[in-house]
Enzyme design. Structure first.
Site, PDB file in Angstrom:
ATOM      1  N   GLU A  25       0.795  -1.305  -0.044  1.00 45.04           N
ATOM      2  CA  GLU A  25       0.092  -0.155   0.012  1.00 45.04           C
ATOM      3  C   GLU A  25       0.760   1.293   0.045  1.00 45.04           C
ATOM      4  OE1 GLU A  25      -2.753  -0.598  -0.789  1.00 45.04           O
ATOM      5  OE2 GLU A  25      -3.697  -2.122   0.251  1.00 45.04           O
ATOM      6  N   TYR A  83     -20.152  12.207  19.829  1.00 42.15           N
ATOM      7  CA  TYR A  83     -19.608  13.417  19.495  1.00 42.15           C
ATOM      8  C   TYR A  83     -17.866  13.221  19.208  1.00 42.15           C
ATOM      9  CZ  TYR A  83     -17.109  13.546  24.277  1.00 42.15           C
ATOM     10  OH  TYR A  83     -16.378  13.139  25.270  1.00 42.15           O
ATOM     11  N   HIS A  90      -6.760  -3.523   9.726  1.00 41.26           N
ATOM     12  CA  HIS A  90      -7.715  -4.406   9.385  1.00 41.26           C
ATOM     13  C   HIS A  90      -8.725  -4.626  10.487  1.00 41.26           C
ATOM     14  CE1 HIS A  90      -5.718  -6.315   5.437  1.00 41.26           C
ATOM     15  NE2 HIS A  90      -5.690  -4.805   5.428  1.00 41.26           N
ATOM     16  N   TYR A 110      -8.993  21.840  24.137  1.00 39.10           N
ATOM     17  CA  TYR A 110      -9.013  20.492  25.142  1.00 39.10           C
ATOM     18  C   TYR A 110      -7.994  20.385  25.602  1.00 39.10           C
ATOM     19  CZ  TYR A 110     -10.433  15.988  26.726  1.00 39.10           C
ATOM     20  OH  TYR A 110     -10.307  14.997  27.591  1.00 39.10           O
ATOM     21  N   HIS A 123      -2.591   2.044   8.801  1.00 41.31           N
ATOM     22  CA  HIS A 123      -3.733   1.123   8.188  1.00 41.31           C
ATOM     23  C   HIS A 123      -3.854  -0.231   9.030  1.00 41.31           C
ATOM     24  CE1 HIS A 123      -6.011  -1.057   5.405  1.00 41.31           C
ATOM     25  NE2 HIS A 123      -4.723  -1.737   5.017  1.00 41.31           N
ATOM     26  N   HIS A 169     -12.255  -3.738   2.918  1.00 36.63           N
ATOM     27  CA  HIS A 169     -10.712  -3.659   3.281  1.00 36.63           C
ATOM     28  C   HIS A 169     -10.404  -3.261   4.860  1.00 36.63           C
ATOM     29  CE1 HIS A 169      -6.615  -2.865   1.540  1.00 36.63           C
ATOM     30  NE2 HIS A 169      -6.597  -3.075   2.790  1.00 36.63           N
TER      31      HIS A 169
END
Ligand code: 13P
Length: 224
Positions: A81, A121, A102, A216, A100, A163
């Site tokens: 990828e 939220y 799975h 925050y 990335h 995916h």
């Protein structure tokens, strides 16, 4: 290839992140991949996990150094990828790290072609009022990269159709934290829709939460 001390140290951090993802059940074996930008100068390129090397045997020297022209050096080929990682890091200068996975709940929703709407939220952490789901394309293709980048427009996470999940952040620590949050949202949303359709927050409310998130944890501690 000879890695610098800086690259080896970064490689160790990337492997720690991969093992953390594995321990939390967010990736296993060789599924998923991670990349980190090496410097502010585009010439520096980035480090990316190698293709098909299980995380539990990965060594810092196994990582692959890629340049933005797509050339790579290292003892392995880069993640299949690499195009997605390269296209994100090239087009989004604010991004320093890409993860990335799975991971189960995100991937379940992605297989149903469902985005995650503003049912909670915390969606506002990801840049807008949803986490989109990209159309499917074969793994490792430019078509997949194009579709994922489209789903990521103005967002720091996207589901990848049939995916998985992809998350972007200024640095690796933040990318890991956001990956855990995104998977948690996917889990809560999946659970909610087993019972009913959850109430969706308005755009104005998501905008209000995003404004609150911008300060925050940054305010001065209370006096006294
Ligand atoms: P790589 O081992 O090539 O990174 O592939 C894993 C994967 O998740 C492909 O989408």
């Amino acid at each position: 290839m000879n890695f610098s001390e800086q690259e080896l140290a970064l490689g160790r951090k990337i492997i720690e992140t991969c093992l953390h993802l594995e321990r939390r059940g967010l990736n296993q074996g060789t599924s998923g991949n991670v990349s980190v930008r090496l410097g502010r100068n585009p010439k520096d390129g980035f480090l990316i996990t190698p293709t098909a090397v299980p995380y539990d045997v990965m060594q810092p020297e196994d990582l692959v150094h890629m340049r933005f022209d797509g050339k790579h050096t290292g003892r392995h080929a880069p993640s299949s990828e690499w195009r997605i990682h390269l296209d994100i890091l090239r087009s989004r200068p604010e991004v320093g790290a890409v993860i990335h996975t799975h991971s189960g709940f995100s991937t379940t929703l992605a297989c149903l072609e469902r985005r995650i709407p503003a049912f909670h939220y915390m969606i506002a952490l990801f840049g807008g009022d949803d986490i989109r789901c990209s159309d499917y394309a074969t793994f490792g293709t430019q078509e997949l990269s194009d579709r994922v980048l489209k789903a990521l427009k103005g967002r720091s996470a996207a589901l990848m159709g049939n995916h998985g999940l992809i998350v972007l952040a200024p640095n690796l620590k933040r990318a890991l934290a956001l990956t855990v949050e995104a998977e948690m949202l996917a889990m809560m949303y999946w659970r909610a829709i087993q019972v009913s359709e959850p109430r969706i927050l308005s755009d104005a409310e998501v905008a209000r939460v995003r404004a609150k998130f911008s300060t925050y944890g940054k305010s001065a501690p209370p006096k006294g």
